[in-house]
Design an enzyme around this catalytic site. Structure first.
Site, mmCIF file in Angstrom:
data_model
loop_
_atom_site.group_PDB
_atom_site.id
_atom_site.type_symbol
_atom_site.label_atom_id
_atom_site.label_comp_id
_atom_site.label_asym_id
_atom_site.label_seq_id
_atom_site.Cartn_x
_atom_site.Cartn_y
_atom_site.Cartn_z
ATOM 1 N N GLY A 198 45.530 43.499 46.190
ATOM 2 C CA GLY A 198 46.484 43.054 47.187
ATOM 3 C C GLY A 198 47.251 44.227 47.778
ATOM 4 O O GLY A 198 47.324 45.310 47.181
ATOM 5 N N GLY A 202 43.511 42.039 42.971
ATOM 6 C CA GLY A 202 43.032 40.950 43.790
ATOM 7 C C GLY A 202 41.618 41.136 44.288
ATOM 8 O O GLY A 202 40.908 40.162 44.580
ATOM 9 N N GLU A 260 48.001 46.015 36.572
ATOM 10 C CA GLU A 260 49.295 45.433 36.931
ATOM 11 C C GLU A 260 50.430 45.761 35.965
ATOM 12 O O GLU A 260 51.586 45.897 36.389
ATOM 13 C CB GLU A 260 49.156 43.915 37.076
ATOM 14 C CG GLU A 260 48.440 43.460 38.337
ATOM 15 C CD GLU A 260 46.925 43.527 38.232
ATOM 16 O OE1 GLU A 260 46.246 43.160 39.214
ATOM 17 O OE2 GLU A 260 46.410 43.946 37.164
ATOM 18 N N ASP A 316 46.582 38.952 37.702
ATOM 19 C CA ASP A 316 46.570 37.617 38.291
ATOM 20 C C ASP A 316 45.301 37.424 39.108
ATOM 21 O O ASP A 316 44.306 38.108 38.876
ATOM 22 C CB ASP A 316 47.828 37.397 39.149
ATOM 23 C CG ASP A 316 47.885 38.303 40.365
ATOM 24 O OD1 ASP A 316 47.278 39.409 40.327
ATOM 25 O OD2 ASP A 316 48.521 37.935 41.360
#
Length: 393
Positions: free
Chosen positions: A103, A152, A175, A183
């Site tokens: 992301g 992501g 992360e 995630d």
């Protein structure tokens, strides 16, 4: 997760030139980039009458995913899944360095710091929906992971049917090193890896190369980067939605590989011993105990990564992986979204994106559990189309 084998070739109702490759086909659609980068398409689409390729096109940002990119990919994938003549969907990144580095973290941090929480929520909502769509896609989906595949970027590829890693692939879920949690489905696909490899990768953010991805089960095929163009060309000739036909085509260009002598995958006994401990503190203690008296770089690096990560992120991540081991993809995504929303609201720690609390001992069980609790007030849980999709999966 079971996959449908539709077992039929698509009707050859439209002329397709023999041997036409993905990289040589006409563009079908583009998405124009926002925020000062107008005229630069973020998503390129090429294809024949029978297949489509979505190309992530932010090479200067290592194909980091923006909200508009994710939204466009979701719409394209849905349309292609519904199209009766399209049997195969492929995705790759441009620039030669990355499939996708994840992301657009810089933008998310900026929005969070500006108090634009709804825009942050919108991004995460959309990327989790895309992850779920890829993970339940009813037609063969091939991700060509020729370069960085992180965060992501892994979320929109690893849950899919086929993942081709190369000698240029670098996989990671880093992360905890930036004060967040793995995630976009990571708590699902990491927790289902062999032994306690998932805990090791999630907590440390350690990198895997393409061969290691294949051996671990994160990739389904491995090929050298120089043959990716051949794979694209071969896939471009297929007129089918039968996964076995696609698999056979990928097998033609795949290599059998093994992790090198320094690979973490050759440390699975140590990983299982240490990362099976109940708490992060106990994991760290086990590593330090085994490292005592040794001059072993792997232990030193692993301990260093844990000590350099956010203490709160480590404890939230460990709980997430442990719960994910007993959940399916949609349950993991719903839980991850709760954690993300609680992080954005910052109601327990002053700022999830900083090392607050600064050490493991100050991170209470109650603080960790809060990130898994139901959302309240104006915050709503992630609503995935489970009933519509999983009846067919």
């Amino acid at each position: 997760m079971l996959r449908p084998r539709l077992g039929k070739s698509l009707s050859n109702g439209v002329f397709m030139r023999s041997g036409m490759a993905f990289h040589g086909r006409r563009p079908v659609a583009t998405l124009t980039q926002a925020e000062g980068e107008a005229e630069i398409p973020e998503v390129l689409v090429v294809g024949t009458s029978f297949n489509r390729m979505a190309i992530l096109n932010r090479p200067t940002a290592l194909n980091a995913l923006s909200t508009s990119m994710v939204e466009k990919l979701h719409k394209l994938y849905q349309a292609w899944e519904d199209h009766p003549d399209i049997g195969l969907v492929v995705t790759k990144g441009t620039g030669g360095r990355a499939f996708s580095a994840g992301g657009d973290v810089r933008r998310i941090y900026r929005l969070a710091n500006e108090g634009k929480i709804e825009e942050c929520k919108d991004f995460f909502n959309k990327i989790y929906h895309l992850t779920y769509l890829v993970g339940t896609y009813l037609k063969p989906h091939v991700a060509l992971l020729d370069g960085l595949t992180m965060g992501g970027g892994a979320g929109i590829s690893v849950p899919g049917m086929f993942r081709v890693a190369t000698d240029k692939t670098v996989f990671a879920t880093p992360e905890t090193q930036i004060g967040f949690h793995p995630d976009a489905g990571a708590s699902y696909f990491l927790s289902h890896l062999p032994g306690h490899l998932g805990e090791y990768l999630a907590l440390t953010g350690a990198h895997l190369n393409g061969a290691e991805m294949l051996v671990a089960g994160l990739a389904t095929h491995f090929s050298v980067s120089a043959r990716i163009g051949w794979i694209e060309e071969r896939l471009g000739t297929l007129i089918t939605d039968d996964p076995s036909v696609v698999e056979t085509a990928l097998d033609e260009y795949s290599d059998i590989v093994y992790p090198d002598t320094e690979s973490a995958l050759r440390r699975m006994d140590a990983i299982d011993r240490c990362f099976s401990e109940e708490t992060v503190e106990e994991i760290l203690c086990a590593l330090e105990t085994e490292a005592a008296g040794q001059n072993d770089e792997w232990y030193t690096n692993t301990i260093g990564k844990l000590k350099g990560a956010s203490p709160l992120s480590l404890k939230v991540t460990l709980k997430s992986i442990r719960e994910g081991r007993f959940q399916n993809l949609n349950q993991c995504l719903v839980r991850e979204y709760r954690t993300t929303c609680h992080a954005l609201s910052s109601k327990i720690s002053g700022d999830f994106f900083e090392w607050d609390p600064p050490c493991l001992e100050q991170v209470s069980r109650e603080a960790v559990n809060h990130y898994f609790s139901p959302l309240v007030e104006d915050w709503q849980d992630l609503e995935l189309p489970v009933k519509q999709r999983e009846a067919y999966v």
